[in-house]
Design an enzyme around this catalytic site. Structure first.
Site, PDB file in Angstrom:
ATOM      1  N   THR A  49       0.824  -1.202   0.000  1.00  0.00           N
ATOM      2  CA  THR A  49       0.000   0.000   0.000  1.00  0.00           C
ATOM      3  C   THR A  49       0.861   1.256   0.000  1.00  0.00           C
ATOM      4  O   THR A  49       0.635   2.187  -0.779  1.00  0.00           O
ATOM      5  CB  THR A  49      -0.940  -0.007   1.210  1.00  0.00           C
ATOM      6  OG1 THR A  49      -1.692  -1.214   1.209  1.00  0.00           O
ATOM      7  CG2 THR A  49      -1.890   1.176   1.180  1.00  0.00           C
ATOM      8  N   TYR A 112     -12.830  -6.511  -5.592  1.00  0.00           N
ATOM      9  CA  TYR A 112     -13.813  -6.002  -6.557  1.00  0.00           C
ATOM     10  C   TYR A 112     -15.070  -6.856  -6.453  1.00  0.00           C
ATOM     11  O   TYR A 112     -16.140  -6.367  -6.142  1.00  0.00           O
ATOM     12  CB  TYR A 112     -13.291  -5.962  -7.999  1.00  0.00           C
ATOM     13  CG  TYR A 112     -14.279  -5.288  -8.936  1.00  0.00           C
ATOM     14  CD1 TYR A 112     -14.429  -3.905  -8.931  1.00  0.00           C
ATOM     15  CD2 TYR A 112     -15.073  -6.037  -9.796  1.00  0.00           C
ATOM     16  CE1 TYR A 112     -15.355  -3.282  -9.765  1.00  0.00           C
ATOM     17  CE2 TYR A 112     -16.000  -5.427 -10.632  1.00  0.00           C
ATOM     18  CZ  TYR A 112     -16.150  -4.052 -10.616  1.00  0.00           C
ATOM     19  OH  TYR A 112     -17.056  -3.439 -11.432  1.00  0.00           O
ATOM     20  N   TYR A 138      -2.165 -10.723   3.469  1.00  0.00           N
ATOM     21  CA  TYR A 138      -2.247  -9.306   3.813  1.00  0.00           C
ATOM     22  C   TYR A 138      -3.711  -9.018   4.133  1.00  0.00           C
ATOM     23  O   TYR A 138      -4.562  -9.032   3.244  1.00  0.00           O
ATOM     24  CB  TYR A 138      -1.753  -8.495   2.625  1.00  0.00           C
ATOM     25  CG  TYR A 138      -1.606  -6.997   2.800  1.00  0.00           C
ATOM     26  CD1 TYR A 138      -1.966  -6.350   3.979  1.00  0.00           C
ATOM     27  CD2 TYR A 138      -1.091  -6.232   1.764  1.00  0.00           C
ATOM     28  CE1 TYR A 138      -1.815  -4.975   4.110  1.00  0.00           C
ATOM     29  CE2 TYR A 138      -0.934  -4.863   1.878  1.00  0.00           C
ATOM     30  CZ  TYR A 138      -1.299  -4.236   3.050  1.00  0.00           C
ATOM     31  OH  TYR A 138      -1.153  -2.875   3.169  1.00  0.00           O
ATOM     32  N   LYS A 166       0.313 -10.294   7.452  1.00  0.00           N
ATOM     33  CA  LYS A 166       0.473  -8.865   7.722  1.00  0.00           C
ATOM     34  C   LYS A 166      -0.908  -8.341   8.078  1.00  0.00           C
ATOM     35  O   LYS A 166      -1.807  -8.303   7.235  1.00  0.00           O
ATOM     36  CB  LYS A 166       1.034  -8.109   6.524  1.00  0.00           C
ATOM     37  CG  LYS A 166       1.267  -6.633   6.885  1.00  0.00           C
ATOM     38  CD  LYS A 166       1.310  -5.727   5.700  1.00  0.00           C
ATOM     39  CE  LYS A 166       1.401  -4.282   6.232  1.00  0.00           C
ATOM     40  NZ  LYS A 166       0.836  -3.301   5.345  1.00  0.00           N
TER      41      LYS A 166
END
Length: 311
Positions: A49, A112, A138, A166
């Site tokens: 990110t 999405y 993640y 994470k």
């Protein structure tokens, strides 16, 4: 190089320096890698990110990873983000990452179109089976709108699909419960749990997390290295004091008027502005359509760097 089992320590999610025209700035990226390694980072996570991976085309992603791997030169593991909407696209990124020398992969759930827990587990299993590199999940529901539940993570840890997590969910309670469950099954010795919540690192380490992936660690990696060292030595008062200093520095992510930017733009813009003021990178440019931190906010960022002892 071989990924430590479990991966632990300070793993900065590396920003992607760009030129004013939007190209990857290889010189500045190399400089940033040296800055992070010089501070004692235990591994680097590129194309996450903070690395603006969602805004880069495939060629730019490959350039970032190639430059980072070459700059690291085998000194620490390089984790490559292979984040994308579908399993097929994630596998494409994963194959590229392996070819370019990544030591591990980092992937979110598909997004999405949402997936249920069974589909999410199948996604991770297909990625791990398709590319023979350690895979770290993640968890960032704010971006992908899927929360990785404990049952799924425990199953994927037990069958060896995942090497770690994470956690950027911001749910410290759920993280604590996951850590308890991992210890109860004897999985904590192989499955790494890394917090991505840079304001509560001391609490996460006290709860049993193995390390931290702090976006603010781009700016002050040495601070997080000290925090981690204090926590591992049981110096919790010193760890808390370092965490407090970093919490004050985190205000640089709010230097921009909230009405002028989205939630994602302000932190990365702040990190890049700080890195430019520190002389680590050449430009504070951000990936389109994001816009860099405006000149009017630079004074606030400079003041915070001075207050933190970095300037």
């Amino acid at each position: 190089m071989r990924l430590p089992v479990p991966l632990a320590g300070v793993v900065p999610p590396v920003c992607t320096p760009l030129t004013a025209s939007g190209d990857v700035d290889a010189r500045s990226l190399t400089s940033l890698v040296e800055y992070l390694l010089g501070a004692g980072a235990d591994a680097l996570f590129v194309l996450g990110t903070s690395g603006e991976a969602a805004f880069l085309d495939d060629g730019q992603r490959a350039t970032v990873l190639r430059v980072a791997v070459e700059a690291v030169g085998g000194r620490v593991p390089v984790l490559a983000g292979v984040i994308d909407m579908t399993t097929a696209r994630v596998l494409d990124h994963a194959r590229t990452a392996r070819a370019l020398g990544a030591d591990a992969l980092v992937a979110t759930a598909p997004f999405y179109t949402g997936t249920d827990p069974a589909e999410t587990a199948g996604h991770f299993r297909r990625v791990r089976a398709g590319v023979d590199l350690p895979l770290i999940a993640y968890d960032i529901p704010s971006a992908v709108h899927t929360k990785l539940d404990a049952a799924t993570l425990l199953a994927l840890a037990e069958d060896g699909t995942l090497a770690g997590l994470k956690d950027s969910s911001g749910d410290l309670g759920a993280l604590r419960r996951l850590l308890v469950a991992l210890r109860g099954r004897g999985l904590d010795r192989a499955f790494a749990v890394l917090t991505g919540s840079e304001l509560t690192v001391d609490a996460a380490l006290l709860a049993g997390a193995h390390g931290v992936v702090p976006g603010l660690g781009n700016v002050d990696p040495a601070g997080y290295v000290r925090l981690y060292a204090h926590a591992r030595a049981g110096r919790w008062a010193e760890a808390a004091a370092e965490q407090d200093r970093l919490a004050a520095l985190f205000a640089l992510t709010e230097a921009r008027d909230p009405a002028e930017s989205g939630a994602g733009t302000s932190p990365v813009g702040g990190f890049k502005a700080a890195l430019r003021l520190l002389g680590v990178i050449d430009s504070r440019a951000t990936a389109a359509p994001r816009t860099p931190l405006p000149d009017a906010a630079l004074g606030s960022v400079r003041a915070l760097l001075v207050q933190a002892g970095l300037l």
